[in-house]
Write a protein that holds these residues in place. Structure first.
Motif, PDB file in Angstrom:
ATOM      1  N   GLU A 196       0.825  -1.212   0.000  1.00 40.19           N
ATOM      2  CA  GLU A 196       0.000   0.000   0.000  1.00 40.19           C
ATOM      3  C   GLU A 196       0.858   1.260   0.000  1.00 40.19           C
ATOM      4  O   GLU A 196       0.342   2.362  -0.227  1.00 40.19           O
ATOM      5  CB  GLU A 196      -0.911   0.015   1.233  1.00 40.19           C
ATOM      6  N   TYR A 197       2.153   1.115   0.251  1.00 36.59           N
ATOM      7  CA  TYR A 197       3.030   2.282   0.399  1.00 36.59           C
ATOM      8  C   TYR A 197       4.280   2.131  -0.458  1.00 36.59           C
ATOM      9  O   TYR A 197       5.383   1.976   0.051  1.00 36.59           O
ATOM     10  CB  TYR A 197       3.393   2.475   1.878  1.00 36.59           C
ATOM     11  N   LEU A 200       8.513   3.077  -0.017  1.00 37.49           N
ATOM     12  CA  LEU A 200       9.017   2.982   1.352  1.00 37.49           C
ATOM     13  C   LEU A 200       9.664   1.627   1.576  1.00 37.49           C
ATOM     14  O   LEU A 200       9.243   0.620   0.998  1.00 37.49           O
ATOM     15  CB  LEU A 200       7.888   3.139   2.373  1.00 37.49           C
ATOM     16  N   LEU A 205       8.332   1.993   7.007  1.00 40.65           N
ATOM     17  CA  LEU A 205       6.921   1.798   7.341  1.00 40.65           C
ATOM     18  C   LEU A 205       6.769   1.420   8.808  1.00 40.65           C
ATOM     19  O   LEU A 205       5.878   1.914   9.508  1.00 40.65           O
ATOM     20  CB  LEU A 205       6.313   0.713   6.448  1.00 40.65           C
ATOM     21  N   ASP A 237      -3.788  10.014   5.721  1.00 40.43           N
ATOM     22  CA  ASP A 237      -2.816   9.679   4.683  1.00 40.43           C
ATOM     23  C   ASP A 237      -1.605  10.616   4.702  1.00 40.43           C
ATOM     24  O   ASP A 237      -0.506  10.216   4.326  1.00 40.43           O
ATOM     25  CB  ASP A 237      -3.481   9.719   3.301  1.00 40.43           C
ATOM     26  N   PRO A 241       2.122   7.554   6.028  1.00 40.62           N
ATOM     27  CA  PRO A 241       3.331   7.301   6.814  1.00 40.62           C
ATOM     28  C   PRO A 241       4.310   8.479   6.937  1.00 40.62           C
ATOM     29  O   PRO A 241       5.351   8.332   7.570  1.00 40.62           O
ATOM     30  CB  PRO A 241       3.991   6.190   6.011  1.00 40.62           C
ATOM     31  N   TRP A 242       4.003   9.654   6.337  1.00 38.20           N
ATOM     32  CA  TRP A 242       5.059  10.655   6.175  1.00 38.20           C
ATOM     33  C   TRP A 242       5.384  11.448   7.437  1.00 38.20           C
ATOM     34  O   TRP A 242       6.545  11.524   7.848  1.00 38.20           O
ATOM     35  CB  TRP A 242       4.708  11.582   5.004  1.00 38.20           C
ATOM     36  N   GLN A 291       2.931  17.258   2.167  1.00 40.06           N
ATOM     37  CA  GLN A 291       1.642  16.705   2.576  1.00 40.06           C
ATOM     38  C   GLN A 291       0.893  17.686   3.486  1.00 40.06           C
ATOM     39  O   GLN A 291      -0.319  17.862   3.368  1.00 40.06           O
ATOM     40  CB  GLN A 291       1.857  15.378   3.311  1.00 40.06           C
TER      41      GLN A 291
END
Length: 354
Positions: A196-197, A200, A205, A237, A241-242, A291
């Motif tokens: 899903e990422y 990374l 993650l 989101d 993870p950011w 983000q």
């Protein structure tokens, strides 16, 4: 107090420290008194140690009490209770040389049940060698439940908060197992989530799952009765993870030397070279800021990211031979606001206020 628009002004930060920190410290004193009454001496010692040595987690998380529309005192109550659960459980699975996966999983039911207003508290110590805490952990959980239940948009943020808590639990349960098996256990669930990422590494993650900032942000924004699922998902989101990844990678970054000496798992250690370490940390800084700019109240979220950089990198450990050069690059990447905040954090550290 508008920390979002004037984050670079020293007087604003000092005002935040002067007005918010005392409320946080009062809440921590409340829980410290209860921790001191734990019938089991070992549990009492770990509860008190988690408050004494990890106070800055609650102080930092309290920034979300300034989220537009949030109720300051209520956010602080939730942040302190939820973060205290996290820090206490971290001590229980880390400090006592116990490596029982079933016990760890049972203890961490507290992290998800604290976010479920309808949940009945489990027997958290069912498989743990120490049990009698005088109701300490249950009371922390119930405090969080009372707070989430009263959020106007609780049902909107609940699934996102629960998912973050579930990922956090998977991390904590696996990373504190015996060194011979912890990597395999961690890879077992990380490799299911990583598709899903894209872009990374599994260890980046894993780092992202270790932060409570996304949960605190979702809680604070849920005071908006008109909050939509789309907006809640967008914030989740951006944070995961950011922003959460940057948070925990900074934490591990300044602990590199210490963790190496004590054979502790450190996700920054997985980078193949100093060059890769610097490049990836800079990517997290740049992407987290990007983000944040896409969110409602972008100045608020950008201020938090810059505050993270200043707070962690101003730690004495950030000046070590291991970290010094990368620290300088990260501060430079954050621009003038980070340089100002960095200086302020240094002054606060000198005065013992951070």
């Amino acid at each position: 107090m508008d920390i979002a628009k004037e984050v670079s002004k020293p007087q604003l930060i000092y005002s935040f420290v002067k007005t918010i920190f005392p409320v946080v410290k009062a809440q921590l004193s409340f829980w410290e008194e209860k921790a001191g009454r734990c019938p089991d001496r070992v549990l009492g010692e770990q509860a008190l140690a988690s408050i004494a040595h990890k106070e800055f987690h609650c102080l930092g998380g309290s920034i979300y009490s300034l989220h537009p529309g949030a109720r300051v005192a209520e956010v602080i109550e939730f942040v302190v209770a939820y973060q205290t659960i996290s820090d206490y459980l971290d001590n229980l699975v880390d400090a006592l040389e116990i490596q029982d996966e079933q016990a760890f999983r049972q203890l961490h039911l507290a992290m998800t049940e604290a976010l479920d207003a309808d949940a009945r508290c489990s027997d958290y110590y069912a498989y743990y060698p120490h049990r009698e805490d005088g109701g300490y952990l249950t009371e922390l959980v119930q405090t969080c439940q009372r707070r989430v239940q009263k959020l106007p948009s609780y049902e909107v943020v609940r699934p996102y908060m629960m998912k973050l808590a579930e990922l956090y639990t998977l991390l904590q349960v696996s990373k504190h197992l015996h060194p011979a098996e912890r990597e395999q256990k961690m890879l077992g669930w990380l490799e299911q989530v990583i598709p899903e990422y894209p872009g990374l590494s599994v260890w980046e993650l894993a780092a992202a799952t270790g932060s409570t900032l996304g949960t605190f942000c979702l809680f604070a924004m849920a005071y908006d009765a008109q909050l939509t699922d789309r907006e809640a998902k967008k914030v989740r989101d951006a944070y995961f993870p950011w922003i959460t990844g940057l948070h925990i990678l900074l934490d591990y970054f300044i602990d590199l030397e210490e963790d190496r000496k004590t054979n502790q798992l450190n996700f920054v250690e997985y980078y193949a070279s100093k060059k890769e370490q610097q490049e990836r940390l800079l990517l997290f800084v740049e992407t987290a800021l990007s983000q944040a700019r896409s969110l409602r109240y972008p100045d608020f979220h950008e201020a938090i990211i810059r505050g993270l950089l200043a707070m962690y990198l101003s730690d004495q450990k950030g000046k070590s031979r291991e970290c010094g050069q990368v620290t300088a690059e990260l501060i430079q990447a954050g621009g003038r606001p980070v340089k100002v905040l960095f200086w302020i954090c240094l002054q606060l550290r000198k005065k013992g206020k951070l």
